[in-house]
Design an enzyme around this catalytic site. Structure first.
Site, PDB file in Angstrom:
ATOM      1  N   ASN A   9     -18.270  -8.244  -9.309  1.00 46.37           N
ATOM      2  CA  ASN A   9     -18.413  -9.603  -9.835  1.00 46.37           C
ATOM      3  C   ASN A   9     -19.750 -10.136  -9.333  1.00 46.37           C
ATOM      4  O   ASN A   9     -19.881 -10.463  -8.161  1.00 46.37           O
ATOM      5  CB  ASN A   9     -17.244 -10.454  -9.315  1.00 46.37           C
ATOM      6  CG  ASN A   9     -17.381 -11.912  -9.678  1.00 46.37           C
ATOM      7  OD1 ASN A   9     -18.234 -12.297 -10.477  1.00 46.37           O
ATOM      8  ND2 ASN A   9     -16.530 -12.742  -9.093  1.00 46.37           N
ATOM      9  N   LYS A  11     -21.195 -12.866 -10.065  1.00 48.78           N
ATOM     10  CA  LYS A  11     -21.217 -14.331  -9.938  1.00 48.78           C
ATOM     11  C   LYS A  11     -22.516 -14.893 -10.520  1.00 48.78           C
ATOM     12  O   LYS A  11     -23.053 -14.296 -11.451  1.00 48.78           O
ATOM     13  CB  LYS A  11     -21.003 -14.726  -8.469  1.00 48.78           C
ATOM     14  CG  LYS A  11     -19.753 -14.053  -7.874  1.00 48.78           C
ATOM     15  CD  LYS A  11     -19.353 -14.577  -6.535  1.00 48.78           C
ATOM     16  CE  LYS A  11     -18.119 -13.821  -6.048  1.00 48.78           C
ATOM     17  NZ  LYS A  11     -17.616 -14.322  -4.776  1.00 48.78           N
ATOM     18  N   HIS A  94     -10.603 -16.648 -11.130  1.00 46.05           N
ATOM     19  CA  HIS A  94     -11.279 -16.454  -9.843  1.00 46.05           C
ATOM     20  C   HIS A  94     -11.190 -17.734  -9.012  1.00 46.05           C
ATOM     21  O   HIS A  94     -11.263 -18.846  -9.550  1.00 46.05           O
ATOM     22  CB  HIS A  94     -12.743 -16.061 -10.071  1.00 46.05           C
ATOM     23  CG  HIS A  94     -13.409 -15.604  -8.816  1.00 46.05           C
ATOM     24  ND1 HIS A  94     -13.884 -16.482  -7.883  1.00 46.05           N
ATOM     25  CD2 HIS A  94     -13.619 -14.362  -8.320  1.00 46.05           C
ATOM     26  CE1 HIS A  94     -14.380 -15.793  -6.858  1.00 46.05           C
ATOM     27  NE2 HIS A  94     -14.234 -14.506  -7.105  1.00 46.05           N
ATOM     28  N   GLU A  96     -13.248 -19.267  -7.284  1.00 43.73           N
ATOM     29  CA  GLU A  96     -14.364 -20.209  -7.436  1.00 43.73           C
ATOM     30  C   GLU A  96     -14.198 -21.044  -8.702  1.00 43.73           C
ATOM     31  O   GLU A  96     -14.604 -22.206  -8.748  1.00 43.73           O
ATOM     32  CB  GLU A  96     -15.707 -19.446  -7.417  1.00 43.73           C
ATOM     33  CG  GLU A  96     -16.016 -18.952  -6.004  1.00 43.73           C
ATOM     34  CD  GLU A  96     -16.781 -17.648  -5.933  1.00 43.73           C
ATOM     35  OE1 GLU A  96     -17.403 -17.235  -6.921  1.00 43.73           O
ATOM     36  OE2 GLU A  96     -16.749 -17.013  -4.851  1.00 43.73           O
ATOM     37  N   GLU A 166      -7.118 -11.898  -4.145  1.00 39.29           N
ATOM     38  CA  GLU A 166      -8.320 -12.272  -3.401  1.00 39.29           C
ATOM     39  C   GLU A 166      -8.017 -13.459  -2.501  1.00 39.29           C
ATOM     40  O   GLU A 166      -8.106 -14.616  -2.936  1.00 39.29           O
ATOM     41  CB  GLU A 166      -9.442 -12.644  -4.377  1.00 39.29           C
ATOM     42  CG  GLU A 166      -9.864 -11.520  -5.279  1.00 39.29           C
ATOM     43  CD  GLU A 166     -11.296 -11.715  -5.763  1.00 39.29           C
ATOM     44  OE1 GLU A 166     -12.127 -10.836  -5.499  1.00 39.29           O
ATOM     45  OE2 GLU A 166     -11.581 -12.752  -6.378  1.00 39.29           O
ATOM     46  N   GLY A 172     -16.541 -13.827   0.490  1.00 36.16           N
ATOM     47  CA  GLY A 172     -17.889 -14.198   0.894  1.00 36.16           C
ATOM     48  C   GLY A 172     -18.006 -14.622   2.347  1.00 36.16           C
ATOM     49  O   GLY A 172     -19.022 -15.175   2.761  1.00 36.16           O
ATOM     50  N   SER A 212     -14.784  -9.675   0.743  1.00 35.39           N
ATOM     51  CA  SER A 212     -15.602  -9.013   1.760  1.00 35.39           C
ATOM     52  C   SER A 212     -15.373  -7.504   1.855  1.00 35.39           C
ATOM     53  O   SER A 212     -15.411  -6.945   2.946  1.00 35.39           O
ATOM     54  CB  SER A 212     -15.407  -9.687   3.118  1.00 35.39           C
ATOM     55  OG  SER A 212     -15.816 -11.048   3.061  1.00 35.39           O
TER      56      SER A 212
HETATM   57  P1  PGA Z   1     -17.042 -10.987  -1.815  1.00 34.20           P
HETATM   58  O1  PGA Z   1     -16.475 -11.645  -3.181  1.00 34.20           O
HETATM   59  O2  PGA Z   1     -16.914  -9.494  -1.994  1.00 34.20           O
HETATM   60  O3  PGA Z   1     -18.470 -11.440  -1.743  1.00 34.20           O
HETATM   61  O4  PGA Z   1     -16.207 -11.503  -0.718  1.00 34.20           O
HETATM   62  C1  PGA Z   1     -15.345 -11.124  -3.808  1.00 34.20           C
HETATM   63  C2  PGA Z   1     -15.055 -11.912  -5.056  1.00 34.20           C
HETATM   64  O5  PGA Z   1     -15.236 -13.133  -5.073  1.00 34.20           O
HETATM   65  O6  PGA Z   1     -14.630 -11.338  -6.077  1.00 34.20           O
END
Ligand code: PGA
Length: 249
Positions: A9, A11, A94, A96, A166, A172, A212
């Site tokens: 992803n 983003k 997601h 976010e 997630e 992140g 992560s």
């Molecule tokens: P990350 O994000 O690997 O940077 O933690 C995962 C995601 O949001 O799908």
């Protein structure tokens, strides 16, 4: 046997030049695992990504879509628009999108239904916040996110669904869920699907872990029985790291 999947992803990262560069780097890397590989660039670069990956096994996915066919929804993107640029897979729910754009279960349900109507595949994301886990509410939160957006579906719809657990506190942050925490939740989710549907469906649905994931921890997480792959954010922006994660299978 259910599919192993590693999806990147991207983003809101990578302009057109960076998209080109990262994709050409990915194409040069040797893939030693049989996991299905996906990348989700930003909307404006989906056409370019589709063209560049036309003859490869890497699948291009979108990071979001609208539930309507078309119309007065300024700034939005429809399923048919995605399909017209060769994109047949979409990430929905997601954290976010839930957090910054107020996407709640009822809206996600509409998006899920539209994507299925358009015969698209869905990577459906969900996960608890730290404040939920710290008081022991993580199973309840995850169950309601899944139940509210997916449990109205017919059995046959599940062929088009990939689940992605997630935990928000791991996205992140560098703070990965432990392989045991991931396995515990994935087993819970699989059982939930089994109880509401049946074991044929629960055994076939791929459940990805996201939060992560890095080359250093991918093998151990992917080694767990109910973890069928990963949704990768930060580490997907680097070809070496992303392919190392793919090859962790
Ligand atoms: P990350 O994000 O690997 O940077 O933690 C995962 C995601 O949001 O799908």
């Amino acid at each position: 046997m259910r599919k192993k999947i590693v999806a990147g992803n991207w983003k809101m990262n990578n302009d057109l030049v960076a998209t080109n560069t990262l994709i050409s780097e990915l194409l040069k890397k040797e893939k030693t695992s049989n996991a299905e590989v996906m990348i989700a660039p930003t909307f404006v670069n989906l056409l370019e990504a589709s063209k560049l990956l036309k003859d490869s096994s890497i699948i291009v996915a979108a990071q979001n879509m609208h539930f309507a066919e078309n119309g007065a929804y300024t700034g939005e993107i429809s399923a048919t628009m995605l399909k017209s640029v060769g994109v047949n897979t979409v990430i929905l729910g997601h954290s976010e999108r839930r957090e910054y754009f107020n996407e709640a279960d009822n809206l996600l349900k509409l998006k899920v239904d539209k994507a299925l109507e358009e015969e698209m595949k869905i990577i459906f994301c969900f996960g608890e916040k730290w404040e939920d886990r710290s008081v022991g509410n993580h199973f309840m939160v995850v169950e309601s996110q899944i139940r509210n957006a997916l449990f109205h579906l017919e059995d046959e719809n599940w062929e088009s669904i990939v689940l992605a657990y997630e935990p928000v506190w791991a996205i992140g942050t560098g703070q990965t869920a432990s392989p045991e925490q991931a396995q515990e939740m994935h087993a819970f989710i699989r059982n939930l699907v089994k109880e509401h549907y049946n074991s044929a469906i629960s055994e076939e649905v791929s459940i990805l872990y996201g939060g992560s994931v890095k080359p250093e921890n991918a093998k151990e997480i992917f080694g767990k029985n109910d973890v069928d792959g990963g949704l990768i954010g930060g580490a997907a922006l680097n070809a070496d790291n992303f392919i190392a994660i793919v090859n962790a299978f």
